[in-house]
Design a protein around this motif. Sequence first.
Motif, PDB file in Angstrom:
ATOM      1  N   GLY A   1      61.520  -6.965  58.159  1.00  0.00           N
ATOM      2  CA  GLY A   1      62.253  -6.966  56.904  1.00  0.00           C
ATOM      3  C   GLY A   1      62.638  -8.333  56.420  1.00  0.00           C
ATOM      4  O   GLY A   1      62.890  -8.531  55.227  1.00  0.00           O
ATOM      5  N   GLN A   2      62.704  -9.322  57.315  1.00  0.00           N
ATOM      6  CA  GLN A   2      63.156 -10.664  56.970  1.00  0.00           C
ATOM      7  C   GLN A   2      61.988 -11.638  57.055  1.00  0.00           C
ATOM      8  O   GLN A   2      61.448 -11.873  58.135  1.00  0.00           O
ATOM      9  CB  GLN A   2      64.274 -11.100  57.914  1.00  0.00           C
ATOM     10  N   ALA A   3      61.607 -12.215  55.919  1.00  0.00           N
ATOM     11  CA  ALA A   3      60.445 -13.093  55.885  1.00  0.00           C
ATOM     12  C   ALA A   3      60.683 -14.243  54.914  1.00  0.00           C
ATOM     13  O   ALA A   3      61.502 -14.160  54.001  1.00  0.00           O
ATOM     14  CB  ALA A   3      59.196 -12.317  55.479  1.00  0.00           C
ATOM     15  N   TRP A   4      59.929 -15.317  55.122  1.00  0.00           N
ATOM     16  CA  TRP A   4      59.941 -16.478  54.237  1.00  0.00           C
ATOM     17  C   TRP A   4      58.514 -16.807  53.808  1.00  0.00           C
ATOM     18  O   TRP A   4      57.567 -16.646  54.595  1.00  0.00           O
ATOM     19  CB  TRP A   4      60.511 -17.696  54.946  1.00  0.00           C
ATOM     20  N   VAL A   5      58.343 -17.246  52.572  1.00  0.00           N
ATOM     21  CA  VAL A   5      57.066 -17.762  52.102  1.00  0.00           C
ATOM     22  C   VAL A   5      57.294 -19.139  51.514  1.00  0.00           C
ATOM     23  O   VAL A   5      58.377 -19.441  50.992  1.00  0.00           O
ATOM     24  CB  VAL A   5      56.398 -16.847  51.052  1.00  0.00           C
ATOM     25  N   VAL A   6      56.271 -19.991  51.599  1.00  0.00           N
ATOM     26  CA  VAL A   6      56.301 -21.300  50.958  1.00  0.00           C
ATOM     27  C   VAL A   6      55.096 -21.427  50.045  1.00  0.00           C
ATOM     28  O   VAL A   6      54.032 -20.852  50.305  1.00  0.00           O
ATOM     29  CB  VAL A   6      56.316 -22.456  51.972  1.00  0.00           C
ATOM     30  N   GLY A   7      55.273 -22.163  48.975  1.00  0.00           N
ATOM     31  CA  GLY A   7      54.180 -22.354  48.036  1.00  0.00           C
ATOM     32  C   GLY A   7      54.546 -23.406  47.008  1.00  0.00           C
ATOM     33  O   GLY A   7      55.501 -24.175  47.179  1.00  0.00           O
ATOM     34  N   ASP A   8      53.783 -23.427  45.919  1.00  0.00           N
ATOM     35  CA  ASP A   8      53.981 -24.392  44.854  1.00  0.00           C
ATOM     36  C   ASP A   8      54.039 -23.679  43.518  1.00  0.00           C
ATOM     37  O   ASP A   8      53.251 -22.765  43.256  1.00  0.00           O
ATOM     38  CB  ASP A   8      52.826 -25.408  44.824  1.00  0.00           C
ATOM     39  N   ILE A   9      54.968 -24.085  42.667  1.00  0.00           N
ATOM     40  CA  ILE A   9      54.969 -23.627  41.287  1.00  0.00           C
ATOM     41  C   ILE A   9      53.908 -24.419  40.535  1.00  0.00           C
ATOM     42  O   ILE A   9      53.904 -25.649  40.570  1.00  0.00           O
ATOM     43  CB  ILE A   9      56.347 -23.817  40.632  1.00  0.00           C
ATOM     44  N   VAL A  10      53.000 -23.716  39.872  1.00  0.00           N
ATOM     45  CA  VAL A  10      51.904 -24.365  39.163  1.00  0.00           C
ATOM     46  C   VAL A  10      51.896 -23.915  37.714  1.00  0.00           C
ATOM     47  O   VAL A  10      52.403 -22.839  37.371  1.00  0.00           O
ATOM     48  CB  VAL A  10      50.549 -24.046  39.822  1.00  0.00           C
ATOM     49  N   ASP A  11      51.301 -24.748  36.841  1.00  0.00           N
ATOM     50  CA  ASP A  11      51.184 -24.365  35.440  1.00  0.00           C
ATOM     51  C   ASP A  11      49.882 -23.608  35.217  1.00  0.00           C
ATOM     52  O   ASP A  11      49.164 -23.282  36.174  1.00  0.00           O
ATOM     53  CB  ASP A  11      51.299 -25.589  34.521  1.00  0.00           C
ATOM     54  N   ASP A  12      49.556 -23.318  33.958  1.00  0.00           N
ATOM     55  CA  ASP A  12      48.385 -22.500  33.650  1.00  0.00           C
ATOM     56  C   ASP A  12      47.078 -23.160  34.066  1.00  0.00           C
ATOM     57  O   ASP A  12      46.066 -22.480  34.236  1.00  0.00           O
ATOM     58  CB  ASP A  12      48.344 -22.190  32.147  1.00  0.00           C
ATOM     59  N   GLU A  13      47.083 -24.473  34.228  1.00  0.00           N
ATOM     60  CA  GLU A  13      45.874 -25.184  34.629  1.00  0.00           C
ATOM     61  C   GLU A  13      45.864 -25.518  36.116  1.00  0.00           C
ATOM     62  O   GLU A  13      45.019 -26.265  36.585  1.00  0.00           O
ATOM     63  CB  GLU A  13      45.737 -26.455  33.798  1.00  0.00           C
TER      64      GLU A  13
ATOM     65  N   ALA B   1      53.758 -27.520  49.349  1.00  0.00           N
ATOM     66  CA  ALA B   1      53.994 -26.778  50.582  1.00  0.00           C
ATOM     67  C   ALA B   1      52.804 -26.872  51.519  1.00  0.00           C
ATOM     68  O   ALA B   1      51.648 -26.773  51.099  1.00  0.00           O
ATOM     69  CB  ALA B   1      54.281 -25.315  50.261  1.00  0.00           C
ATOM     70  N   GLY B   2      53.091 -27.072  52.800  1.00  0.00           N
ATOM     71  CA  GLY B   2      52.053 -27.059  53.816  1.00  0.00           C
ATOM     72  C   GLY B   2      52.108 -25.790  54.642  1.00  0.00           C
ATOM     73  O   GLY B   2      51.188 -24.971  54.616  1.00  0.00           O
ATOM     74  N   ALA B   3      53.222 -25.587  55.373  1.00  0.00           N
ATOM     75  CA  ALA B   3      53.344 -24.414  56.240  1.00  0.00           C
ATOM     76  C   ALA B   3      54.802 -24.198  56.592  1.00  0.00           C
ATOM     77  O   ALA B   3      55.652 -25.070  56.394  1.00  0.00           O
ATOM     78  CB  ALA B   3      52.517 -24.601  57.508  1.00  0.00           C
ATOM     79  N   ILE B   4      55.099 -23.006  57.146  1.00  0.00           N
ATOM     80  CA  ILE B   4      56.463 -22.648  57.535  1.00  0.00           C
ATOM     81  C   ILE B   4      56.435 -21.947  58.885  1.00  0.00           C
ATOM     82  O   ILE B   4      55.489 -21.222  59.207  1.00  0.00           O
ATOM     83  CB  ILE B   4      57.138 -21.757  56.463  1.00  0.00           C
ATOM     84  N   ALA B   5      57.480 -22.173  59.692  1.00  0.00           N
ATOM     85  CA  ALA B   5      57.605 -21.500  60.990  1.00  0.00           C
ATOM     86  C   ALA B   5      59.079 -21.292  61.293  1.00  0.00           C
ATOM     87  O   ALA B   5      59.913 -22.161  60.998  1.00  0.00           O
ATOM     88  CB  ALA B   5      56.958 -22.335  62.093  1.00  0.00           C
ATOM     89  N   PHE B   6      59.400 -20.143  61.884  1.00  0.00           N
ATOM     90  CA  PHE B   6      60.761 -19.829  62.307  1.00  0.00           C
ATOM     91  C   PHE B   6      60.766 -19.484  63.785  1.00  0.00           C
ATOM     92  O   PHE B   6      59.899 -18.743  64.257  1.00  0.00           O
ATOM     93  CB  PHE B   6      61.337 -18.666  61.496  1.00  0.00           C
TER      94      PHE B   6
ATOM     95  N   TRP C   1      61.441 -24.375  60.160  1.00  0.00           N
ATOM     96  CA  TRP C   1      60.966 -25.655  59.628  1.00  0.00           C
ATOM     97  C   TRP C   1      59.884 -25.410  58.588  1.00  0.00           C
ATOM     98  O   TRP C   1      59.148 -24.424  58.661  1.00  0.00           O
ATOM     99  CB  TRP C   1      60.377 -26.515  60.738  1.00  0.00           C
ATOM    100  N   VAL C   2      59.774 -26.334  57.647  1.00  0.00           N
ATOM    101  CA  VAL C   2      58.696 -26.347  56.659  1.00  0.00           C
ATOM    102  C   VAL C   2      58.022 -27.703  56.704  1.00  0.00           C
ATOM    103  O   VAL C   2      58.690 -28.747  56.644  1.00  0.00           O
ATOM    104  CB  VAL C   2      59.224 -26.057  55.241  1.00  0.00           C
ATOM    105  N   ALA C   3      56.703 -27.704  56.801  1.00  0.00           N
ATOM    106  CA  ALA C   3      55.907 -28.925  56.714  1.00  0.00           C
ATOM    107  C   ALA C   3      55.448 -29.098  55.273  1.00  0.00           C
ATOM    108  O   ALA C   3      54.960 -28.144  54.658  1.00  0.00           O
ATOM    109  CB  ALA C   3      54.698 -28.838  57.647  1.00  0.00           C
ATOM    110  N   THR C   4      55.606 -30.296  54.717  1.00  0.00           N
ATOM    111  CA  THR C   4      55.260 -30.529  53.321  1.00  0.00           C
ATOM    112  C   THR C   4      54.186 -31.599  53.189  1.00  0.00           C
ATOM    113  O   THR C   4      53.872 -32.320  54.141  1.00  0.00           O
ATOM    114  CB  THR C   4      56.486 -30.953  52.492  1.00  0.00           C
ATOM    115  N   ILE C   5      53.670 -31.684  51.977  1.00  0.00           N
ATOM    116  CA  ILE C   5      52.648 -32.667  51.636  1.00  0.00           C
ATOM    117  C   ILE C   5      53.159 -33.476  50.453  1.00  0.00           C
ATOM    118  O   ILE C   5      53.517 -32.917  49.419  1.00  0.00           O
ATOM    119  CB  ILE C   5      51.324 -31.972  51.281  1.00  0.00           C
ATOM    120  N   GLY C   6      53.202 -34.779  50.591  1.00  0.00           N
ATOM    121  CA  GLY C   6      53.677 -35.627  49.513  1.00  0.00           C
ATOM    122  C   GLY C   6      52.746 -35.585  48.312  1.00  0.00           C
ATOM    123  O   GLY C   6      51.528 -35.512  48.447  1.00  0.00           O
ATOM    124  N   VAL C   7      53.327 -35.610  47.115  1.00  0.00           N
ATOM    125  CA  VAL C   7      52.539 -35.610  45.883  1.00  0.00           C
ATOM    126  C   VAL C   7      53.067 -36.677  44.942  1.00  0.00           C
ATOM    127  O   VAL C   7      54.191 -37.174  45.101  1.00  0.00           O
ATOM    128  CB  VAL C   7      52.591 -34.232  45.176  1.00  0.00           C
TER     129      VAL C   7
END
Length: 360
Positions: A55-67, A95-100, A107-113
């Motif tokens: 029941g308890q979960a986390w997701v990581v991602g990126d907000i992106v535009d139409d393109e 976002a790279g990855a997530i682990a609990f 923790w969340v691993a990220t990628i610089g942009v």
Amino acid sequence: MPHHDEATSSRRRLIAGLIALLVCACAAAALYFTSRHAYNNKTVSLADVAYPESGQAWVVGDIVDDEGRIKSGVIDMTSTAGASWTRQKSGSWAAGAIAFADGETGWVATIGVDGSRSTILATSDGGRTWSEQARGLRFRLYDIACIDKNCCWAVGGTGFGQGVILATTDGGLSWQKQWSGDDEIEAVTFADTRHGWAVGNGVVLATSDGGATWRRPELEDDAILYDVACADSENVWACGEGRRTGGVILHSGDGGATWRTQYSADSGSLDCLAFIDDKEGWVAGTRESACQVLHTSDGGRTYRSQETGVAAVPYGVAFADSQHGMLVGNVYADRELTVAHRGSVILATSDGGATWGRKH
């Protein structure tokens, strides 16, 4: 699934393509959200999922535009098995990855942009607050794995063939480089504080001393490997794509000393996997543009297909127990399934994968 050239995986190609199209990042100060919402699958490109408790979960991602251009990275959480979501953090990273390790520590691993560098984010209160660790990393971090509140490993690369493994044994107060070499590392898993494995483009690395030393066993299939999972210190699985075939699953029953091919397809790709013990596991991938899940209840001697009913590329799969699992992926408009992002999917099961339902 996208075509893979000599040393490039689909996940890394997608990230590189999105970063190249980036036109702006959000404000440097991270934003926190507490409102619950139905998931907006049109604007979020998902990268990974963690499911430590039913029941308890986390997701990581990126907000992106139409393109498909990245606007910000996000961390979202559900305590209702996906019925509603809480936006916990947003920031100027991809976002790279997530682990609990449990329901509180993750923790969340990220990628610089946009010229920024990668970082590692950490929480000890279930994501109500997140702090930055290991700031200013020159490497892109593709995966992260933890076994308790103190021990965690992150892996990645430069995007140009150089790889790295980082580790902490004090909950992230300090991070040390354990390994670097000529192979970018896509994924990592640990069974305990000593036994771990990392995989990449035709490479498997194994350690039996917590990462103080890493050895490189020979592989009978020089596959491009995208993910790795273990049940204990002896049984390990890796999945990916064969050089001359499609999706492939490799298994080691001796702690990574030797590997054999358990499953091989003539097309498609296998991108992520989860095992809850030495018998039961799930492997997700794409075949003919459809998301497929393979399930085993005998340690991989046999795999049976589980239908998802969606056309998407899976990026992460996690199971809290033998019945409750969650899968995240993305939908693309072009046949090569590369950067023309058209939405994301979150699938969940409460019957071990016999049926999968969309959760946004």
